[in-house]
Every structure is written in structure tokens, then in C-alpha cells.
Design an enzyme around this catalytic site. Structure first.
Site, short mmCIF file in Angstrom:
data_model
loop_
_atom_site.label_atom_id
_atom_site.label_comp_id
_atom_site.label_asym_id
_atom_site.label_seq_id
_atom_site.Cartn_x
_atom_site.Cartn_y
_atom_site.Cartn_z
N LYS A 73 0.84 -1.19 0.00
CA LYS A 73 0.00 0.00 0.00
C LYS A 73 0.88 1.24 0.00
O LYS A 73 1.92 1.28 0.68
CB LYS A 73 -0.91 -0.01 1.23
CG LYS A 73 -1.88 1.17 1.31
CD LYS A 73 -2.76 1.06 2.55
CE LYS A 73 -3.68 2.24 2.72
NZ LYS A 73 -4.55 2.14 3.92
N SER A 149 -9.18 3.05 3.25
CA SER A 149 -8.22 3.67 2.37
C SER A 149 -7.36 2.67 1.61
O SER A 149 -6.60 3.03 0.73
CB SER A 149 -7.30 4.59 3.19
OG SER A 149 -6.55 3.85 4.13
N SER A 173 -9.76 0.75 7.48
CA SER A 173 -9.20 0.74 6.14
C SER A 173 -8.71 -0.61 5.64
O SER A 173 -8.33 -0.72 4.48
CB SER A 173 -8.05 1.75 6.05
OG SER A 173 -8.54 3.06 6.17
#
Length: 495
Positions: A73, A149, A173
Site C-alpha cells: 500500500k 483507504s 481501512s
């Protein structure tokens, strides 16, 4: 390795093929790159490809995930010599001098880094739409968001680019993208996975790293790879009795599970999200678990205020860091981010500290709940995925935000009570996930339900601190009772 063959395996199975010499790690990575090339133009899940570098690596031997491709990520999972932008133009020059613990341990586990996945600026939203990278789309319906996210990771795994991908969770997230993309997503306990060396506790302990995956066993084995303290960590929590990959294969026994479907913030919950919980409750009863309606007793709006205080403070601090270290200016941040940062700068320090101390109240309430129940079950999200662009700030509110920034009227907002309304509007779509973050307890989203229109709907389970093994055992039991891996076949030819 043919792409069709690659898509049929999870990370554990791919590593087994590599270890047995049936395929090479390069062949596995070539299949992953082929899939990425095929679908990423539509999904925009990968923001920073490292395909050539990945194809040049070879991981023979007996590592847990020998030769398996992984996407990181683009937030906090720093890799030496590569940018980690946090989805922000203000951090485009943020190049790590050394690997984070997540990256170091993943590499030692045999994983090959295929690139980085898109995230909203600073990971602030439950949608993955940044001015830097553009919108990421949900593979089940490309008009919809994959959540946030860790939305880029969720979309990439669901679409079969990689069997699992790096994610982190400061307010949902990991669990929100898991729910929206039909994946399994476990947020570990505070302290289970080190966030070193660049931080001691991410988001004051509210955030932790892990992955989103297609199978429970991949998440369990990855937790084994990532777990444990690093030198200088603020504390260490007890290790499990044995490897999570082994523990998850054991029966959880008959569990006492409290179920609730009402939002802690008294916001609307979609019928499909309620139906997913009720359907799961019936499955649990058939498996021999004791299920009844019960919820932890705490002040929901107080939790929302405490979470928003953390939100404001972290954003203002990260903006200041970007300006000091990389020469960023206000123009390098999105309007919403600048407004949140201003609210952080103007919040009285005593109020921030008081709200941080109030986290204890939620932890005690949850502790009392776990005196009667082993787990709680709730919807993962309060609503189905938003349409791309649906949650963008309307023009008239953008104008008001610019005026507020110009006047530096943040103190007025704090004093007027409008923060309560902001909390509700910000968290209404995802009201169930923040409790686990502020209490530091483990929670997971399990893909137990699909709508009549073919969208996945996740349900959330939460446990007491340190009880990841129980969650994994139950998840494995549910996976066997209601297999979800075959659902991904619907996406193989969708692009």
C-alpha cells in the site's frame, strides 16, 4: 504459468508450487504482471508498478511465501529507495532510507514486491479517489468505489492481480475494502505487528498493518510472517501458543456471540448490510454457536468526536512534516485535507488530550461486554459502496471551505458544535469499524453475503485484545461452511 491457472491459486498454494519446483517464482510473477496489465487500466489499483524489478528476483528455498507477488500500500509500508506518497502530492519526494518492518518481514517471508497500490490522500477517506492518482474502481462494478483507504489493494486482490496485498487500518481501512471487494480482512490487535522503525504507534495506536486476502489461511500465515515486536517498540503483547497458520485449523468451540445491527452513531444502515448479519447469525447457530442480540454500551457520539480529534491532529502533523522535510506548500494538498489540517491546528491541546484519554472509556465498555460474550458480530459497513465521485465535496461547500481557510475560522467550528455534524457526515457510511481502532482490539471482515445485484457485503467480528486466533478459527469455519473463493471466478473474464 498460464493466467487462468494463476487465478485459481491463493498465496499459500502458489508458494507450495514454487517450493516443489513445479513453477518458478519468475513464472508466477509473469502471470501476475500479465493480469495487472490486463485489468489495471480499468481499475487504477496500482499507482506505482515495479514489474521489471519483480521479474528480476528469484526466491528459491523454503520461505513461507516463496516467490509469491505482493503489492504494498502506498501508505506507511515504506520500501528503501522507493517513494511512498500517502496519496499526496505533498509527499511525492518521500523516499524511505530503509525498509519498514512490514517490508523487511514480508521480504524475509519470500514475497516479491510487484508495486504499490493507490490510496486516498493520507488514507483519510473510505473511498480511494485522490487528485494525485485519480479514482480506483471496484472490480465487481467499476462505477463504484472499492472503499478505502486500502482500496487499491482491495481492488487488486479481488481482480486477481495478486492473491493478497498490503493494507493498514486506522479507522476501518482493511475491513471496509475487504467488505466492498468480497475479501477477507483482519485488523490485528494493537502491538501485534510492529510499525517501526519510523513510528512507535501509528495514529497514536489506532492504526495497524496487515493484508487483505482471498483466503483465511493466507491472512493467518501472513500474520505469522509479520507478527512480533521490533527493537524500540513501546511494548510487546503475548505471542500465540503456536503459529496462527496452525491455530486457525483448530475448532473455536462453541462461542457466545453478541449481535447488533444499529449504528453506534444512530445513522441509517442499509437493508443489505443488516441482511448479511442476520444470514450470518443463522449460519453461526447451525455451527453450534450461541447467538443473541447484544451490543457494547458506550456513547457513540463521544467515540465519533474522539476519532475526529485523532483525525484532525494526525492530518495537521503530517502536513507539517511534509512542509518541513520536503518543501511542500498548501497547494500540494487537497482542499478537504487542508481544512482538516486547519481543524487540527486550531483544536485546543487540552481538548485533544481529553479526547485521547476518553479512549479508555470505550475499552472498558468493550471489556465489560467481553465478560459475557466471546465476540461481537455487526455489519462491516453501514452502506453499500458509493458511486465514483459521489462523495466529492460539492462546489458550494468547497467555496465555504476556502473561505474558512482564508479566515482561519477553525476555532469557530470547534466551538459551534459543527464538529458533531462533521463526524456524522464523515462516518455515517462506515460507523461500525472505529471502535476496534480506538480500543486496539482485533476485528475482521468476512465476505458472507452477496446482493441480488452481485455486490459483496462483509460482516464484522470483533474480539478481545490479543484474540486473533479465535477470529481466524471462526473465519476458517465460516469459509468452509460458506465458501467464497469460487465467487472470484465471476471476475476472471470481466475485463
Amino acid at each position: 504459468m498460464k493466467q487462468s491457472e494463476y487465478l485459481r491459486y491463493d498465496a499459500t498454494a502458489l508458494a507450495d508450487l514454487v517450493r516443489r519446483g513445479e513453477v518458478s517464482s519468475r513464472e508466477v510473477c509473469e502471470a501476475a504482471v500479465e493480469r495487472a496489465t490486463q485489468v489495471n487500466g480499468t481499475l487504477n489499483a496500482i499507482c506505482y508498478p515495479q514489474f521489471s524489478e519483480a521479474l528480476g528476483q528469484n526466491f528459491p528455498g523454503q520461505a513461507v511465501f516463496a516467490g509469491v507477488p505482493l503489492l504494498l500500500k502506498d501508505l506507511a509500508q515504506e520500501q528503501a529507495g522507493h517513494p511512498c506518497t500517502y496519496g499526496s502530492r505533498g509527499l511525492k519526494r518521500n523516499v524511505a532510507p530503509q525498509d519498514s518492518e512490514f517490508v523487511r518481514r514480508a521480504r524475509n517471508g519470500g514475497l516479491v514486491f510487484l508495486g504499490r497500490t493507490a490510496t486516498p490522500e493520507f488514507g483519510l477517506k473510505a473511498v480511494t479517489e485522490s487528485e494525485l492518482w485519480g479514482p480506483t474502481r471496484n472490480p465487481w462494478n467499476t462505477e463504484l468505489t472499492p472503499g478505502g483507504s486500502s482500496g487499491g489493494s482491495g481492488a487488486a486482490v479481488a481482480a486477481g492481480i495478486v492473491p493478497m496485498a498490503g493494507a493498514n487500518d486506522g479507522g476501518g481501512s482493511i475491513r471496509i475494502p475487504a467488505a466492498y471487494n468480497g475479501l477477507f480482512g483482519l485488523k490485528p490487535s494493537r502491538g501485534r505487528i510492529s510499525v517501526g522503525p519510523f513510528m512507535g504507534e501509528a495514529w497514536t495506536g489506532a492504526s495497524t498493518d496487515h493484508v487483505v486476502s482471498r483466503t483465511v489461511r493466507d491472512s493467518a500465515a501472513m500474520l505469522d510472517v509479520l507478527s512480533g515486536p521490533a527493537p524500540g517498540d513501546p511494548f510487546a503483547i503475548p505471542s500465540p501458543a503456536s503459529a496462527y497458520a496452525d491455530l486457525m485449523q483448530k475448532s473455536p468451540g462453541s462461542l457466545r456471540i453478541g449481535v447488533f445491527t444499529s449504528s453506534p452513531y444512530n445513522t441509517e444502515v442499509a437493508p443489505e448490510c443488516v441482511a448479511a448479519v442476520e444470514e450470518t447469525a443463522r449460519v453461526l447457530e447451525n455451527l453450534g454457536h450461541k447467538v443473541e442480540y447484544a451490543a457494547p454500551e458506550f456513547d457513540g457520539m463521544a467515540l465519533a468526536r474522539c476519532y475526529l480529534a485523532l483525525y484532525f491532529g494526525e492530518v495537521s502533523a503530517l502536513m507539517a512534516k511534509a512542509k518541513e522535510q520536503f518543501g511542500a506548500s498548501d497547494r500540494d494538498f487537497e482542499l478537504d485535507t487542508r481544512l482538516i489540517g486547519m481543524l487540527g491546528q486550531t483544536m485546543p491541546l487540552s481538548e485533544y488530550v481529553r479526547r485521547r484519554q476518553q479512549w479508555n472509556e470505550f475499552a472498558r465498555a468493550l471489556g465489560a461486554f467481553f465478560g459475557s460474550y466471546d465476540l461481537y458480530l455487526s455489519p462491516t459497513t453501514g452502506q453499500l459502496p458509493a458511486v465514483i465521485g459521489e462523495l466529492e465535496t460539492p462546489p458550494h461547500l468547497k467555496l465555504a471551505a476556502r473561505l474558512m481557510l482564508k479566515l482561519n475560522a477553525g476555532k469557530l467550528v470547534h466551538r459551534s458544535g459543527q464538529v458533531d455534524q462533521m463526524a456524522l457526515e464523515s462516518l455515517a457510511r462506515t460507523p461500525f469499524t472505529q471502535l476496534a481502532n480506538l480500543t486496539g482490539t482485533p476485528a475482521m471482515s468476512v465476505p458472507m453475503h452477496w446482493t441480488s445485484g452481485g455486490l459483496p457485503v462483509g460482516v464484522q467480528f470483533g474480539a478481545r485484545h490479543g484474540a486473533e486466533a479465535v477470529l481466524l478459527q471462526l473465519a476458517a469455519q465460516l469459509e468452509e461452511a460458506n465458501p467464497w473463493f469460487s465467487n472470484y471466478e465471476k471476475l476472471e473474464d470481466a475485463f
